[in-house]
Design a protein around this motif. Structure first.
Motif, PDB file in Angstrom:
ATOM      1  N   VAL A 145       0.861  -1.172   0.000  1.00 52.54           N
ATOM      2  CA  VAL A 145       0.000   0.000   0.000  1.00 52.54           C
ATOM      3  C   VAL A 145       0.902   1.227   0.000  1.00 52.54           C
ATOM      4  O   VAL A 145       1.665   1.446   0.937  1.00 52.54           O
ATOM      5  N   ARG A 146       0.851   1.991  -1.078  1.00 51.22           N
ATOM      6  CA  ARG A 146       1.715   3.171  -1.242  1.00 51.22           C
ATOM      7  C   ARG A 146       0.895   4.334  -1.783  1.00 51.22           C
ATOM      8  O   ARG A 146       0.239   4.201  -2.830  1.00 51.22           O
ATOM      9  N   ALA A 151      -1.150  -2.554  -4.467  1.00 51.94           N
ATOM     10  CA  ALA A 151      -0.550  -3.333  -5.558  1.00 51.94           C
ATOM     11  C   ALA A 151      -0.174  -4.714  -5.045  1.00 51.94           C
ATOM     12  O   ALA A 151       0.265  -4.854  -3.899  1.00 51.94           O
ATOM     13  N   ILE A 152      -0.368  -5.730  -5.884  1.00 52.38           N
ATOM     14  CA  ILE A 152       0.062  -7.089  -5.559  1.00 52.38           C
ATOM     15  C   ILE A 152       1.442  -7.295  -6.168  1.00 52.38           C
ATOM     16  O   ILE A 152       1.620  -7.176  -7.390  1.00 52.38           O
ATOM     17  N   LEU A 153       2.422  -7.610  -5.355  1.00 50.91           N
ATOM     18  CA  LEU A 153       3.795  -7.756  -5.842  1.00 50.91           C
ATOM     19  C   LEU A 153       4.113  -9.166  -6.322  1.00 50.91           C
ATOM     20  O   LEU A 153       5.047  -9.348  -7.106  1.00 50.91           O
ATOM     21  N   LEU A 197      11.538 -14.400  -7.898  1.00 54.70           N
ATOM     22  CA  LEU A 197      12.276 -13.406  -7.123  1.00 54.70           C
ATOM     23  C   LEU A 197      11.798 -12.017  -7.519  1.00 54.70           C
ATOM     24  O   LEU A 197      11.797 -11.658  -8.696  1.00 54.70           O
ATOM     25  N   ILE A 198      11.378 -11.258  -6.523  1.00 57.01           N
ATOM     26  CA  ILE A 198      10.939  -9.885  -6.738  1.00 57.01           C
ATOM     27  C   ILE A 198      11.801  -8.983  -5.867  1.00 57.01           C
ATOM     28  O   ILE A 198      12.015  -9.272  -4.694  1.00 57.01           O
ATOM     29  N   LYS A 199      12.291  -7.891  -6.453  1.00 51.73           N
ATOM     30  CA  LYS A 199      13.083  -6.926  -5.689  1.00 51.73           C
ATOM     31  C   LYS A 199      12.313  -5.618  -5.614  1.00 51.73           C
ATOM     32  O   LYS A 199      11.674  -5.202  -6.578  1.00 51.73           O
ATOM     33  N   GLU A 200      12.401  -4.973  -4.456  1.00 49.36           N
ATOM     34  CA  GLU A 200      11.574  -3.814  -4.189  1.00 49.36           C
ATOM     35  C   GLU A 200      12.339  -2.826  -3.326  1.00 49.36           C
ATOM     36  O   GLU A 200      13.026  -3.211  -2.365  1.00 49.36           O
ATOM     37  N   LYS A 201      12.241  -1.546  -3.650  1.00 48.25           N
ATOM     38  CA  LYS A 201      12.784  -0.509  -2.783  1.00 48.25           C
ATOM     39  C   LYS A 201      11.657   0.017  -1.908  1.00 48.25           C
ATOM     40  O   LYS A 201      10.595   0.410  -2.413  1.00 48.25           O
ATOM     41  N   VAL A 202      11.881   0.013  -0.614  1.00 46.64           N
ATOM     42  CA  VAL A 202      10.856   0.438   0.339  1.00 46.64           C
ATOM     43  C   VAL A 202      10.941   1.950   0.530  1.00 46.64           C
ATOM     44  O   VAL A 202      12.018   2.495   0.783  1.00 46.64           O
ATOM     45  N   SER A 220     -11.543  -7.829  -0.771  1.00 50.71           N
ATOM     46  CA  SER A 220     -11.196  -7.160  -2.039  1.00 50.71           C
ATOM     47  C   SER A 220      -9.926  -6.343  -1.839  1.00 50.71           C
ATOM     48  O   SER A 220      -9.418  -6.189  -0.734  1.00 50.71           O
ATOM     49  N   ASN A 221      -9.418  -5.791  -2.934  1.00 51.46           N
ATOM     50  CA  ASN A 221      -8.214  -4.965  -2.876  1.00 51.46           C
ATOM     51  C   ASN A 221      -8.522  -3.517  -2.536  1.00 51.46           C
ATOM     52  O   ASN A 221      -7.610  -2.696  -2.418  1.00 51.46           O
ATOM     53  N   GLU A 222      -9.803  -3.202  -2.383  1.00 54.78           N
ATOM     54  CA  GLU A 222     -10.171  -1.814  -2.109  1.00 54.78           C
ATOM     55  C   GLU A 222      -9.815  -1.423  -0.688  1.00 54.78           C
ATOM     56  O   GLU A 222      -9.981  -2.215   0.251  1.00 54.78           O
TER      57      GLU A 222
END
Length: 223
Positions: A145-146, A151-153, A197-202, A220-222
């Motif tokens: 949540v941003r 978003a689903i990663l 493998l997923i890379k993410e900057k927080v 739901s995603n709401e």
């Protein structure tokens, strides 16, 4: 003692500079066996050491013998690998950890006929400062949540999700498809396992939700 749920709150206390990248304000973990099955096949852990944080969820496959054992083996492996991790290469760490759990589950099942075909899903998140690496197999999900957007990663490894990626069903059809919980990839199913493998900057203010299908299939995603 609660008769409704198994609740295990785990916290990392707020820090004075919790608004800086890589600083976690707090986290919480809760598990519930649900209203259908007699046993809770989910397992999880939250670990912390120096400037490193680790979060993992495993969901044993319902209908397979030993699902709860497979998920616990995964979490035990995660804890063991985290204890040996020197903090370098969180991407290699999450991949190696899930593959190690895969071999442990597969070997255990081969030597114990009553556990034959036991499997689990696994999602492992390793955080170093503001660098996040996610190792993923199955259909547990990591949400971000941003700025008010969800978003689903991760990508589900299920029949319905594969059909959706091939544009053979619509998103609405995929949500109701009978194969939405039929996995195409799982931990322990074979000695060789490909780990996403997923890379993410927080970023400061980000919120992440790591959960099994017991949660995401019901909401739901709401926001």
């Amino acid at each position: 003692m609660s008769t409704i749920a198994e609740r295990i709150p785990l916290y990392i206390p707020p820090t004075d500079n919790g608004d800086q990248p890589g600083q976690i304000g707090y986290c919480r973990a809760v598990t519930h066996r649900g209203l259908v099955r007699l046993h809770n096949e989910d397992a999880f852990c939250v670990l912390s050491k120096e400037n490193r944080r680790l979060f993992a969820v495993a969901d044993g496959l319902g209908g397979h013998r030993g699902g709860s054992i497979a998920s616990q083996i995964t979490i035990d492996t995660v804890k063991s690998e985290f204890g040996k991790w020197n903090g370098k290469g969180n991407d290699r760490f999450v991949t190696k950890t899930i593959q190690s759990a895969n071999m442990e589950i597969f070997s255990t099942a081969q030597s114990h006929p009553e556990l034959f075909s036991m499997q689990t899903t696994a999602t492992v998140v390793a955080l170093e400062k503001d660098s996040m690496a996610i190792g993923h197999v199955g259909d547990c999900r990591l949400y971000r949540v941003r700025n008010g957007r969800v978003a689903i990663l991760t990508k589900d490894h299920s029949q319905a999700a594969e059909l959706l990626r091939l544009h053979l069903v619509s998103p609405e059809e995929a949500q109701q498809h009978p194969g939405r919980h039929q996995l195409t990839r799982s931990v322990g199913s074979s000695p060789f396992l490909r780990v996403d493998l997923i890379k993410e900057k927080v970023n400061p203010g980000d919120t992440y939700i790591l959960c099994s299908d017991g949660l995401w299939s019901e909401v739901s995603n709401e926001l």
